[in-house]
Enzyme design. Structure first.
Site, PDB file in Angstrom:
ATOM      1  N   GLY A 264      84.590 -66.452 -32.567  1.00  0.00           N
ATOM      2  CA  GLY A 264      85.839 -66.096 -32.205  1.00  0.00           C
ATOM      3  C   GLY A 264      85.355 -65.989 -30.544  1.00  0.00           C
ATOM      4  N   CYS A 265      86.054 -65.379 -29.977  1.00  0.00           N
ATOM      5  CA  CYS A 265      86.128 -65.298 -28.463  1.00  0.00           C
ATOM      6  C   CYS A 265      84.769 -64.973 -27.944  1.00  0.00           C
ATOM      7  CB  CYS A 265      87.005 -64.312 -27.787  1.00  0.00           C
ATOM      8  SG  CYS A 265      86.934 -64.018 -26.349  1.00  0.00           S
ATOM      9  N   PHE A 266      84.082 -65.565 -27.198  1.00  0.00           N
ATOM     10  CA  PHE A 266      82.616 -65.385 -26.666  1.00  0.00           C
ATOM     11  C   PHE A 266      82.599 -64.134 -25.868  1.00  0.00           C
ATOM     12  CE2 PHE A 266      83.099 -69.203 -23.588  1.00  0.00           C
ATOM     13  CZ  PHE A 266      83.923 -68.640 -22.776  1.00  0.00           C
ATOM     14  N   TRP A 267      83.676 -63.672 -25.339  1.00  0.00           N
ATOM     15  CA  TRP A 267      83.505 -62.242 -24.752  1.00  0.00           C
ATOM     16  C   TRP A 267      83.108 -61.152 -25.505  1.00  0.00           C
ATOM     17  CZ3 TRP A 267      89.216 -62.675 -22.032  1.00  0.00           C
ATOM     18  CH2 TRP A 267      89.223 -63.649 -21.202  1.00  0.00           C
ATOM     19  N   CYS A 268      83.824 -61.296 -26.872  1.00  0.00           N
ATOM     20  CA  CYS A 268      83.649 -60.131 -27.588  1.00  0.00           C
ATOM     21  C   CYS A 268      82.202 -60.114 -28.350  1.00  0.00           C
ATOM     22  CB  CYS A 268      84.604 -60.519 -28.930  1.00  0.00           C
ATOM     23  SG  CYS A 268      86.408 -59.978 -28.125  1.00  0.00           S
TER      24      CYS A 268
END
Length: 182
Positions: free
Chosen positions: A11-15
């Site tokens: 998913g989102c790389f930030w997470c």
């Protein structure tokens, strides 16, 4: 200092970056792009879904402190490996579940982990397992995004819950110094 590298997309790389950074023995986590066929991709291009790349993180870690198997366990616990080309509100191939292995030992461990994990879900585990061909670091403003933007609504809703899950479920693996500095 001993160091090895692992690459995951969930998913989102930030997470994913935020969740991995709280682990003891993790030296660095870099958000980036991999698994596609476009050289030197940009965030805008990856978000268009036309590059074949996934948002991923590269985790540099000390294998004497934390093992690749531990990283796999945390990775799979912090995303839904049965969702095809999406995680939560993020939809597209760039958000697919993927393990990009660096050597045959990582390949073997990832395959065995996914095989064992299959019975834990009602739906099929769709995580791709592929060799890492090339990694491109994301733009600087994506690096350490959660740390730099703790009040961002997306981060509060999605990244914070992953960090909390890792700290609770994997307390023995977390960096207690990082956990207490928030």
């Amino acid at each position: 200092m001993t160091s090895e590298t692992a690459t995951f997309g969930g998913g989102c790389f930030w997470c994913t970056e935020a969740a991995m950074k709280v682990l003891d023995g993790v030296h660095a986590v870099t958000s980036g792009y991999a698994g596609g066929d476009t050289d030197d991709p940009t965030y805008r291009a990856v978000c268009s879904g036309s590059t074949g790349h996934a948002e991923v993180v590269q985790v540099e870690y000390d294998p004497e402190t934390i093992g690749y198997g531990d990283l796999l366990e945390v990775f799979f616990a912090t995303h839904d490996p049965t969702q095809l080309n999406r995680q939560g509100p993020d939809i597209g191939t760039q958000y697919r579940s993927i393990v990009l292995y660096h050597d045959e030992e990582q390949h073997r461990q990832a395959e065995a982990y996914v095989e064992a994990l299959g019975s834990a879900y009602d739906d099929e585990v769709v995580t791709e397992i592929e060799p890492l061909e090339r990694f491109w670091a994301a733009e600087e403003y994506h690096q350490d995004y959660f740390e730099k933007n703790p009040s961002d609504a997306y981060c509060r809703m999605h990244a914070q819950s992953k960090v909390e899950k890792v700290r609770e479920k994997f307390a023995e693996l977390t960096d207690t110094e990082a956990a207490t500095s928030d």
